[in-house]
Design a protein around this motif. Structure first.
Motif, PDB file in Angstrom:
ATOM      1  N   ALA A 287       0.835  -1.207   0.000  1.00 37.51           N
ATOM      2  CA  ALA A 287       0.000   0.000   0.000  1.00 37.51           C
ATOM      3  C   ALA A 287       0.867   1.253   0.000  1.00 37.51           C
ATOM      4  CB  ALA A 287      -0.931  -0.010   1.210  1.00 37.51           C
ATOM      5  N   LYS A 288       1.984   1.234   0.765  1.00 34.08           N
ATOM      6  CA  LYS A 288       2.865   2.398   0.813  1.00 34.08           C
ATOM      7  C   LYS A 288       3.492   2.675  -0.553  1.00 34.08           C
ATOM      8  CE  LYS A 288       4.148   2.317   5.719  1.00 34.08           C
ATOM      9  NZ  LYS A 288       5.255   2.126   6.693  1.00 34.08           N
ATOM     10  N   ALA A 289       3.733   1.619  -1.340  1.00 39.02           N
ATOM     11  CA  ALA A 289       4.314   1.803  -2.666  1.00 39.02           C
ATOM     12  C   ALA A 289       3.411   2.643  -3.555  1.00 39.02           C
ATOM     13  CB  ALA A 289       4.584   0.450  -3.317  1.00 39.02           C
ATOM     14  N   PHE A 290       2.080   2.508  -3.345  1.00 41.41           N
ATOM     15  CA  PHE A 290       1.135   3.282  -4.148  1.00 41.41           C
ATOM     16  C   PHE A 290       0.809   4.632  -3.514  1.00 41.41           C
ATOM     17  CE2 PHE A 290       0.465  -0.909  -5.869  1.00 41.41           C
ATOM     18  CZ  PHE A 290       0.138  -0.691  -7.203  1.00 41.41           C
ATOM     19  N   ASN A 291       1.124   4.789  -2.251  1.00 37.35           N
ATOM     20  CA  ASN A 291       0.804   6.028  -1.536  1.00 37.35           C
ATOM     21  C   ASN A 291       2.027   6.949  -1.538  1.00 37.35           C
ATOM     22  OD1 ASN A 291      -0.629   7.880  -0.040  1.00 37.35           O
ATOM     23  ND2 ASN A 291      -0.114   6.919   1.928  1.00 37.35           N
ATOM     24  N   VAL A 292       2.344   7.494  -2.698  1.00 38.78           N
ATOM     25  CA  VAL A 292       3.509   8.363  -2.867  1.00 38.78           C
ATOM     26  C   VAL A 292       3.047   9.721  -3.377  1.00 38.78           C
ATOM     27  CG1 VAL A 292       5.157   6.497  -3.247  1.00 38.78           C
ATOM     28  CG2 VAL A 292       3.835   7.387  -5.178  1.00 38.78           C
ATOM     29  N   PRO A 293       3.862  10.776  -3.196  1.00 37.11           N
ATOM     30  CA  PRO A 293       3.438  12.123  -3.618  1.00 37.11           C
ATOM     31  C   PRO A 293       3.224  12.246  -5.123  1.00 37.11           C
ATOM     32  CG  PRO A 293       5.281  12.233  -2.077  1.00 37.11           C
ATOM     33  CD  PRO A 293       5.136  10.792  -2.453  1.00 37.11           C
ATOM     34  N   GLU A 294       4.014  11.542  -5.911  1.00 37.81           N
ATOM     35  CA  GLU A 294       3.908  11.688  -7.359  1.00 37.81           C
ATOM     36  C   GLU A 294       2.626  11.054  -7.899  1.00 37.81           C
ATOM     37  OE1 GLU A 294       6.807   9.372  -9.542  1.00 37.81           O
ATOM     38  OE2 GLU A 294       7.186   8.176  -7.759  1.00 37.81           O
ATOM     39  N   ASP A 295       2.207  11.548  -9.073  1.00 39.85           N
ATOM     40  CA  ASP A 295       0.999  11.043  -9.729  1.00 39.85           C
ATOM     41  C   ASP A 295       1.360   9.777 -10.496  1.00 39.85           C
ATOM     42  OD1 ASP A 295      -1.218  10.505 -11.272  1.00 39.85           O
ATOM     43  OD2 ASP A 295      -1.638  12.608 -11.723  1.00 39.85           O
ATOM     44  N   LEU A 296       0.994   8.613  -9.914  1.00 46.80           N
ATOM     45  CA  LEU A 296       1.369   7.352 -10.550  1.00 46.80           C
ATOM     46  C   LEU A 296       0.629   7.138 -11.867  1.00 46.80           C
ATOM     47  CD1 LEU A 296       1.539   4.952  -7.462  1.00 46.80           C
ATOM     48  CD2 LEU A 296       3.425   6.061  -8.657  1.00 46.80           C
TER      49      LEU A 296
END
Length: 588
Positions: A502-511
């Motif tokens: 979940a943390k991998a997807f919860n990043v500042p950049e727009d994935l």
């Protein structure tokens, strides 16, 4: 304990209950329901009656069906005095009659199958849910698999709008929470010999529906059917259910329920668990607009007697056995079944005996010794919410030292038994908590069974329910993120834990933007490779310079590039989009 000692309390209808009623279609028609505010005792507005959430989900809906109105009148009862399982009995009976026997609900047939008894223990007489409808002991009837406990149903009360008839005497009685339940002769009304003869073909058909191999009909199937077609059996209707017209039927109160919601509702009304299959259809095709009644099918109405200028004879109050009697678990099966009826030729049934119950006589009156008083020791029918009836080991087991000299001598043996009972309850709760935790760790289903009104067990049950939903949601989320991971992070190894995933997807950049850019990059690289393979002279320094290009020019170039792009996309195995993009590519 007298019936009036079981007091009403403020209604505790949750947001989950409100959402369920909305989903089932009860709030679609304005003023159908009214919800209490802060009152602790029902005070329904004019033309409203007191009912319960658990009554509504079991087939009740205003205006009330004339068969149920007749039952309430002839038995001398109010709506709030029937338990949820009793309401479901009536719903199944009407559905059985109209959908599988092809007749209107038949009073003579009802008397052959059902009787009513007090609900309570030897020291408690209830008013709220003080009467249960149960199957006569000598009758083989559909097994409904009623739950042993309907948790907290008495606390979820509300007001339903009962549309008034032109003749006041045909409306159900206004609410009176203090009226005692009085046992009438009609409680033991039996079908006369003439009525038995007229309804024998219906009884034969019921036995066939239960026992025909490969086409057995069950109470759960009948329940699932009326829930699935979204027509309330206990609502006054223009058409019987054998005329049901499908999705466009005017009697439907809501659209089809999702399968998951339907199964959850049936499990709530029965003791089926998640491991048990819920029938999606009946093994016997019900009568409907698509499956009409056969030609010359007998049709006759035999309703419970409504008032006609006065009381019927069997409304006479008999010796009031003020206290119900407890029954062993084996007898609960009498109220764990459900039902239906069929009729004979109109001429043979058109007699006064079908419109009023037979006079009570030594010959016809069922003796108390012959049919056991179906009070109950089960939590669903006996609500121990009254503080006067329940033993509190934390207060009753203590003696104030200031009052010891003034108190009567203490019965040491009785006090020891009370303390032992308290320890037993504490140990039982600890065991249930341990079992729940073990089931959670092994991803197994666990259900808590216990007396209604036990706050600790109620809290544990809610914790398990919400815990199951949370665990299912987390499992779905993990599965979804796991599938998406290689697309967003093609060069990384998938984390081992859900938290890290979940943390991998919860990043500042727009994935999402990053993924689109990667896709564009791949497309550009593929195009360059194909152009290079064609051995054309191209100034690649200018190819990537789009900063000064106007949007209109970009759009015209895209349109011009569409025809030659088709073989390139075909080579790559990509199907062309219907229309070219008009926006510039996102390049970093």
């Amino acid at each position: 304990m007298a019936a009036e000692d079981l007091e009403w309390e403020r209604s505790k209808i949750s947001n989950q209950d409100m959402n369920l009623l909305k989903k089932l279609g009860f709030t679609k028609k304005e003023n159908t329901l009214r919800f209490p505010s802060e009152e602790s005792y029902p005070s329904p507005p004019m033309e409203y009656r007191v009912s319960f959430v658990d009554h509504l989900i079991r087939g009740l809906s205003p205006p009330i069906h004339e068969f149920l109105r007749g039952l309430l009148f002839v038995y001398g009862l109010q709506l709030h005095q029937l338990t949820p399982n009793s309401i479901l009995h009536v719903s199944i009976f009407i559905t059985l009659c109209e959908c599988f026997l092809g007749v209107h609900p038949n009073w003579a047939l009802w008397k052959r199958i059902f009787c009513i008894r007090r609900n309570g223990a030897h020291d408690v007489a209830y008013n709220i849910g003080g009467v249960v409808i149960c199957v006569c002991p000598d009758i083989e009837y559909f097994d409904v698999k009623f739950p042993d406990s309907v948790q907290g149903w008495r606390k979820r009360w509300l007001y339903i709008h009962e549309e008034s008839s032109d003749s006041v005497e045909y409306n159900i009685a206004p609410f009176d929470g203090k009226t005692k339940i009085l046992r009438c002769r009609s409680w033991d009304a039996e079908a006369t010999e003439e009525e038995k003869l007229a309804t024998e073909t219906l009884m034969t058909r019921i036995r066939e529906l239960q026992n025909t191999r490969g086409k057995e009909l069950s109470g759960i199937q009948i329940t699932a059917y009326f829930l699935r077609i979204r027509v309330q059996p206990l609502q006054a209707r223009k058409n019987p259910l054998w005329m049901y017209a499908g999705d466009e039927d005017v009697e439907r109160i809501s659209k089809d329920l999702p399968v998951k919601d339907l199964e959850k509702l049936i499990r709530r009304m029965s003791k089926l668990s998640k491991k048990d299959n819920i029938p999606t259809s009946c093994r016997v095709a019900p009568y409907s607009g698509a499956n009409p009644l056969p030609e010359n099918h007998p049709s006759l109405t035999s309703l419970p007697p409504l008032p006609e200028g006065g009381e019927v004879e069997d409304r006479t109050v008999v010796d009031d056995d003020n206290q119900g009697t407890s029954r062993p678990d084996s007898e609960v099966a009498g109220s764990h079944r459900s039902a239906a009826s069929s009729e004979k030729d109109a001429e043979s049934e058109a007699t006064a005996s079908t419109h009023s119950p037979p006079p009570a006589s030594p010959k016809n009156k069922r003796k108390r010794s012959e049919v056991k008083d179906f009070g109950t020791s089960k939590a669903e029918e006996a609500d121990p919410s009254d503080g006067k009836a329940a033993f509190n080991p934390y207060t009753d087991a203590l003696v104030s030292s200031d009052d010891e000299e003034e108190e009567q001598p203490i019965d040491a043996a009785a006090r020891t038994r009370e303390l032992a009972e308290a320890n037993k309850r504490a140990n039982a709760l600890a065991t249930k908590l341990e079992q729940s935790e073990k089931a959670r760790r092994t991803h197994q289903e666990y259900e808590v069974d216990g007396p209604e009104g036990d706050e600790l067990l109620d809290a544990l049950t809610l914790l398990e329910i919400h815990g199951d939903e949370a665990r299912e949601g987390l499992a779905d989320a993990e599965a979804g993120l796991s599938k998406l991971f290689p697309y967003f992070f093609p060069k990384k190894e998938e984390p081992n834990t859900f938290v890290a995933l979940a943390k991998a997807f919860n990043v500042p950049e727009d994935l999402g933007l990053k993924l689109r850019q990667e896709g564009l990059k791949i497309g550009v690289e593929g195009t360059i490779a194909l152009v290079a393979n064609s051995q054309q002279n191209v100034d690649w320094t200018k190819v990537g310079d789009i900063g000064e290009m106007e949007t209109k020019k970009w759009q015209s170039l895209i349109r011009a590039a569409k025809p030659p792009s088709k073989p390139i996309l075909s080579f790559l195995g990509v199907k062309p989009t219907p229309a070219p993009s008009s926006s510039k590519p996102e390049v970093k």
